[in-house]
Design an enzyme around this catalytic site. Structure first.
Site, PDB file in Angstrom:
ATOM      1  N   ASP A  12       6.221   6.488   0.493  1.00 29.76           N
ATOM      2  CA  ASP A  12       7.539   6.112  -0.032  1.00 29.76           C
ATOM      3  C   ASP A  12       8.651   6.932   0.631  1.00 29.76           C
ATOM      4  O   ASP A  12       8.427   8.083   1.023  1.00 29.76           O
ATOM      5  CB  ASP A  12       7.554   6.341  -1.555  1.00 29.76           C
ATOM      6  N   HIS A  29      11.199   2.083   8.403  1.00 23.71           N
ATOM      7  CA  HIS A  29       9.822   1.563   8.328  1.00 23.71           C
ATOM      8  C   HIS A  29       9.084   1.785   9.647  1.00 23.71           C
ATOM      9  O   HIS A  29       7.898   2.116   9.656  1.00 23.71           O
ATOM     10  CB  HIS A  29       9.831   0.075   7.965  1.00 23.71           C
ATOM     11  N   LEU A 123     -14.263   6.985   9.289  1.00 28.29           N
ATOM     12  CA  LEU A 123     -13.231   6.913   8.234  1.00 28.29           C
ATOM     13  C   LEU A 123     -13.066   5.459   7.816  1.00 28.29           C
ATOM     14  O   LEU A 123     -12.894   4.578   8.663  1.00 28.29           O
ATOM     15  CB  LEU A 123     -11.897   7.449   8.784  1.00 28.29           C
TER      16      LEU A 123
HETATM   17  C1  IPE Z   1       5.730   1.755  -3.844  1.00 26.32           C
HETATM   18  O1  IPE Z   1       6.990   2.056  -3.342  1.00 26.32           O
HETATM   19  C2  IPE Z   1       5.040   0.770  -2.967  1.00 26.32           C
HETATM   20  C3  IPE Z   1       4.733   1.223  -1.636  1.00 26.32           C
HETATM   21  C4  IPE Z   1       4.841   2.440  -1.180  1.00 26.32           C
HETATM   22  C5  IPE Z   1       4.229   0.237  -0.746  1.00 26.32           C
HETATM   23  P1  IPE Z   1       8.311   1.373  -3.939  1.00 26.32           P
HETATM   24  O2  IPE Z   1       9.455   2.061  -3.294  1.00 26.32           O
HETATM   25  O3  IPE Z   1       8.231  -0.089  -3.800  1.00 26.32           O
HETATM   26  O4  IPE Z   1       8.200   1.747  -5.487  1.00 26.32           O
HETATM   27  P2  IPE Z   1       9.279   1.804  -6.645  1.00 26.32           P
HETATM   28  O5  IPE Z   1      10.011   0.505  -6.620  1.00 26.32           O
HETATM   29  O6  IPE Z   1      10.196   2.950  -6.326  1.00 26.32           O
HETATM   30  O7  IPE Z   1       8.478   2.034  -7.872  1.00 26.32           O
HETATM   31  C1  IPE Z   2       8.311   2.798   1.371  1.00 26.21           C
HETATM   32  O1  IPE Z   2       9.616   3.166   1.570  1.00 26.21           O
HETATM   33  C2  IPE Z   2       7.908   1.556   2.120  1.00 26.21           C
HETATM   34  C3  IPE Z   2       7.651   0.401   1.277  1.00 26.21           C
HETATM   35  C4  IPE Z   2       7.717   0.354  -0.013  1.00 26.21           C
HETATM   36  C5  IPE Z   2       7.283  -0.824   1.957  1.00 26.21           C
HETATM   37  P1  IPE Z   2      10.815   2.482   0.794  1.00 26.21           P
HETATM   38  O2  IPE Z   2      11.266   1.316   1.591  1.00 26.21           O
HETATM   39  O3  IPE Z   2      10.464   2.205  -0.615  1.00 26.21           O
HETATM   40  O4  IPE Z   2      11.894   3.632   0.884  1.00 26.21           O
HETATM   41  P2  IPE Z   2      12.940   4.048  -0.237  1.00 26.21           P
HETATM   42  O5  IPE Z   2      12.170   4.321  -1.496  1.00 26.21           O
HETATM   43  O6  IPE Z   2      13.877   2.898  -0.388  1.00 26.21           O
HETATM   44  O7  IPE Z   2      13.586   5.267   0.317  1.00 26.21           O
HETATM   45 MG    MG Z   3      10.620   3.279  -2.331  1.00 28.61          MG
END
Ligand code: IPE
Ligand code: IPE
Ligand code: MG
Length: 226
Positions: A12, A29, A123
């Protein structure tokens, strides 16, 4: 030293990492994908046999189409590009999550990877794409019913999860400081140790695996005993 058999990571913070630099979320990303490669390397060098990466939740479909399209393109292109290296390093790839709603491009990349790495044994890497824990449990129940199961005991459901051969995670870690599981491994997280780290996902590298292994070793796992 405790045996860290299965590490599961909630990747995240890609968006915040990009925003801090005035970049697009997609750039975050892209960088996050590079971090994932470093983390996989870290797991290999620490001889961790199972790694699960939360790549895309079922809830992530709510994001703008442009971002979703970018992520899906990134998954299929990275999986294809990394396949030769995965085979060379002994990485077996599995998909965790629903196939419903994923494009043919993503599904074929996943299927090619599963097939090409089926014999790899160093792995096991589960890619959680289009995943939600409640959905996995729903599908497990449907599969069990379809298979004629009438009586459920404590073990039954686990036999019908997406990859029943994969042991439950010992440690679930999340980047970016958020302290929730967001539907990750709802059933399997039963007795997992949890770790929440402030570092945003694109800044993760091999050294975070060292940190996690040390944190895991400092935990006192009692499983209800004393
Ligand atoms: C959780 O991250 C899902 C992934 C890392 C793929 P999100 O950024 O989507 O989660 P919330 O919305 O903060 O709970
Ligand atoms: C995690 O990073 C990637 C996915 C959930 C696909 P985010 O895109 O949720 O990044 P933040 O939380 O907005 O910083
Ligand atoms: Mg996120």
């Amino acid at each position: 030293m405790k045996e860290l058999t299965h590490l599961a990571l909630i990747m995240d913070g890609n968006g915040r990492w990009a925003e801090k630099r005035g970049l697009t979320r997609s750039a975050g990303h892209l960088e996050g994908g590079k971090a994932a490669i470093k983390v996989i390397k870290g797991c290999l060098s620490h001889s961790i046999p199972y790694l699960t990466l939360y790549c895309f939740s079922k809830e992530n479909w709510k994001r703008p189409k442009e971002e979703v399209d970018y992520l899906m393109g990134l998954f299929s292109s990275r999986i294809r590009a990394e396949l030769p290296r995965a085979r060379k390093e002994g990485i077996r790839i599995l998909h965790l999550g629903s196939r419903d709603g994923l494009s043919d491009d993503v599904l074929s990349a996943i299927d090619e990877a599963i097939e090409a790495t089926a014999e790899c044994s160093k792995l096991t890497l589960q890619l959680a794409i289009n995943y939600s824990g409640t959905d996995e449990i729903d599908r497990a129940v449907q599969r069990a019913i379809k298979a004629g199961v009438k009586v459920f005991d404590e073990k039954t459901l686990s036999l019908y999860l997406d990859n029943p051969e994969v042991p439950s995670p010992d440690f679930i870690a999340r980047s970016s400081g958020e302290k929730r599981l967001s539907g990750f491994l709802l059933y399997q997280s039963n007795y997992a140790e949890l770790g929440f780290y402030d570092r945003l996902w694109p800044d993760w590298d091999e050294s975070m695996i060292e940190t996690i292994v040390n944190d895991f070793n400092s935990r006192n796992r009692r499983f209800g005993g004393i």
